[in-house]
Design an enzyme around this catalytic site. Structure first.
Site, short mmCIF file in Angstrom:
data_model
loop_
_atom_site.label_atom_id
_atom_site.label_comp_id
_atom_site.label_asym_id
_atom_site.label_seq_id
_atom_site.Cartn_x
_atom_site.Cartn_y
_atom_site.Cartn_z
N LYS A 245 8.02 -6.26 -10.40
CA LYS A 245 8.44 -6.81 -9.13
C LYS A 245 8.80 -8.76 -8.70
O LYS A 245 7.22 -9.43 -9.16
CB LYS A 245 8.13 -6.42 -8.03
CG LYS A 245 8.33 -6.49 -6.62
CD LYS A 245 8.10 -5.26 -5.45
CE LYS A 245 8.60 -5.27 -3.97
NZ LYS A 245 7.78 -4.18 -3.70
N GLU A 333 4.12 10.88 3.71
CA GLU A 333 3.38 11.35 5.72
C GLU A 333 3.04 12.58 6.08
O GLU A 333 2.14 12.92 6.74
CB GLU A 333 5.12 11.17 6.43
CG GLU A 333 5.21 9.94 6.30
CD GLU A 333 6.26 9.30 5.27
OE1 GLU A 333 6.60 8.20 4.56
OE2 GLU A 333 6.22 10.07 3.78
N ARG A 361 9.14 11.90 9.61
CA ARG A 361 9.14 13.15 7.44
C ARG A 361 8.41 13.73 7.49
O ARG A 361 8.34 15.25 7.18
CB ARG A 361 9.06 12.07 6.66
CG ARG A 361 10.22 11.00 6.30
CD ARG A 361 9.90 9.55 5.74
NE ARG A 361 9.61 9.62 4.90
CZ ARG A 361 10.39 9.66 3.61
NH1 ARG A 361 11.41 9.24 3.12
NH2 ARG A 361 9.89 9.95 2.24
#
Length: 595
Positions: A245, A333, A361
């Protein structure tokens, strides 16, 4: 001549000799860095997948072949290569292109993404549909990160795909980080795979995927070879690639959390540009984070839970100081909410810290596992209201409406830092018999000396900030600070009353009865949707109490707000200072007209 300047669509890319593609990769990286350095946005994720982006569009016949980028943080290179190079400078700006894939924006954006872990289910749905329609020569590819694939929904998709015979290619982009570092047992397993120390059985092969890898995802020629091979392999496939990344910008590689979305920076050195030195009010997330640590040091029952957002939510402060009682559960979640329920049932005091848009969610878990059992879970909803440049997928404008209809749930919106601290204090005293949701925005507060002694707040109470004679303005949350300024500027300020209602549920019925009896006009102001929101609650209560005066609701209409600055979007939604000022003027002008 630069190669990137010659590419306006993937078919142009496919005409480039393979040995020239590494140069294109460098040009694409430079292009992303040049623009994000001054316009801001998500940086590290897109830099890490430059080679993958080129390879995918080089090997596959997009947009006929369907390509989904999970979350979409990493899709900048994809956008640039698919006809949006010239418009990329407008990324995340009002009227410009979205920071995430969006089907209305381009035929190359096969599926709209902004929340994680949806790509496998979506691409499987497309692949099954293609098979049913007899479209046997279409490829279906989903790119998903190691943090996102650990989510429950991603596993559900893998579990289903593994028992089909459709041609689906899942590319696992393994860089060991989402926004914060990846966590959990699957992360440890993938680390062992990379080291060659994993157990003999491969988890993806056990799920009936044709597994290949891990391969270097930043090695462009090798990546093209492997994708070309996999294109001919039937059935469900998973390619495990290793990327870095932030690749290509040293600072972004070294500090991957900060450079996920670094703000403005020097494109040559990567140094983040210093902001003007000034005394700034604290961010609400930091008020939450520091207050939680302060309370947890005195109350050993307090625990903190967040689904993959410890830095963004400032739960990181507790993770650093009291690590045994602070939990990052990854992009999960649903698990976060029910974990909190289990802890509450055993006498702990869980602060479940979730962005408003992400609590959506876990809606069933809020209802079934927490509210139905009336468990004292404390939901701290960061990023409530309009959040700005992330746009429609991230605005936290529905929480009031979707929580207000659930029995047992208390909903509180602090107007300032002290109210946030005080409600957190009240919630952990052990006197709460059910759940509470505390919503606060992605913004800075209004007070420098906010770290004051705690004060008790009576549940369901409001505050009279200003007494008036004609018009009562009822606000919830930090938008009330704007209301106060508008009243101060009005020539008829003595006729305007202002009430910080604080509790959307339960409402302060005694206060409302007084307001309904003593004011001719009532205005409600909220940074949430009108349908089912705070204003709706006031209308319902007025009807229930037998009052029939006109109630003006300033809130967000029944539309999805796109991206732009918070101020721009407040103006578009009609909840800014000008909208309130104009409404007040219309009411006063109507009073003066002859009858």
């Amino acid at each position: 001549m630069k190669i990137l300047s010659q590419i306006n669509a993937p078919e142009d890319l496919r005409g480039i000799p393979i040995d020239a593609l590494p140069q294109l990769a460098q040009e694409l990286r430079d292009f992303i860095i040049d623009i994000v350095a001054v316009k801001e946005g998500h940086l590290g994720a897109s830099l890490g997948v430059v080679e993958l982006t080129i390879a995918l569009h080089y090997v596959f016949d997009t947009p006929k072949d369907k390509l989904i980028w999970d979350v979409g943080h990493q899709a900048y290179g994809h956008k640039i290569l698919t006809g949006r190079k010239e418009s990329f400078i407008t990324n995340r700006q009002l009227g410009g292109i979205s920071g995430f894939p969006k089907i209305e924006e381009s035929e190359y954006d096969a599926f709209g993404t902004g929340h994680s872990s949806t790509s496998i289910s979506a691409i499987l749905g497309m692949a099954v549909a293609s098979r049913l329609k007899g479209e046997m020569n279409k490829n279906h590819i989903a790119v998903i990160g190691d943090a996102s694939i650990a989510s429950g929904m991603a596993f559900e998709g893998l579990n289903h795909a593994g028992v089909t015979d459709v041609d689906v290619l899942i590319i696992l982009n393994d860089n060991a980080i989402g926004i914060d570092p990846s966590v959990g047992a699957l992360k440890k397993y993938l680390t062992n795979v990379k080291r060659g120390t994993a157990k003999d059985e491969n988890i993806f092969e056990c799920l009936n995927f044709d597994y290949s890898g891990p391969v270097d995802g930043n090695d462009l020629p090798n990546l093209i070879d492997e994708l070309t091979r996999l294109k001919l392999v039937p059935g469900p496939k998973l390619l495990h690639i290793i990327t870095t990344k932030g690749k290509g910008l040293q600072k972004a590689e070294e500090n991957q959390v900060t450079y996920h979305a670094p703000g403005k920076f020097d494109k040559s050195t990567g140094e983040i540009l210093p902001r003007p030195i000034k005394n700034e009010y604290p961010k609400y997330q930091d008020v939450f984070g520091h207050t939680l640590v302060e309370l947890a040091k005195k109350n050993p029952k307090i625990v903190g839970i967040t689904p993959a957002m410890p830095t963004g939510s400032s739960l990181k402060y507790m993770m650093d100081e009291i690590p045994s009682r602070a939990f990052d559960v990854g992009i999960a979640e649903q698990h976060a909410v029910t974990l909190a329920a289990g802890m509450a049932l055993e006498g702990m005091i869980p602060f479940c810290n979730i962005y408003s848009t992400f609590l959506q969610r876990a809606y069933d878990q809020v209802i079934h596992d927490v509210a139905l059992q009336n468990l004292p879970v404390i939901f701290c909803l960061d990023r409530s209201g309009i959040v700005g440049e992330d746009g429609a997928t991230h605005h936290g404008v529905y929480d009031i409406a979707y929580l207000r209809c659930i029995p047992n749930v208390i909903i509180f919106a602090p107007m300032n830092e002290m109210e946030l601290r005080n409600i957190m204090f009240m919630a952990q005293l052990g006197t709460m018999t059910g759940p509470i949701a505390i919503r606060y925005p992605r913004s800075r507060g209004t007070t420098m000396d906010w770290k004051r002694p705690f004060q008790e707040i009576t549940i369901g109470s409001s505050r009279e900030l200003r007494k008036g004679s004609k018009i009562a303005i009822l606000s919830v949350g930090t938008i009330g600070n704007r209301v106060g300024k508008v009243i101060d500027e009005n020539d008829n300020d003595q006729q305007i009353g202002h009430y910080d209602m604080r509790f959307i549920k339960p409402l302060d019925t005694n206060r409302l009865e007084h307001i309904f009896q003593n004011y001719a006009y009532i205005i409600t102001v909220e940074d949430g949707c009108k349908a089912g929101g705070f204003g709706s609650a006031i209308l319902e209560k007025a009807n229930e109490m037998g009052f029939h005066k006109k109630i003006h609701i300033l809130g967000i209409n029944d539309v999805f707000l796109e991206h732009g600055t918070v101020d721009e979007l407040h103006q578009l939604a009609g909840i800014d200072a000008t909208a309130l000022r104009n409404l007040l003027n219309r009411i006063f002008d109507a009073q003066q007209e002859p009858t």
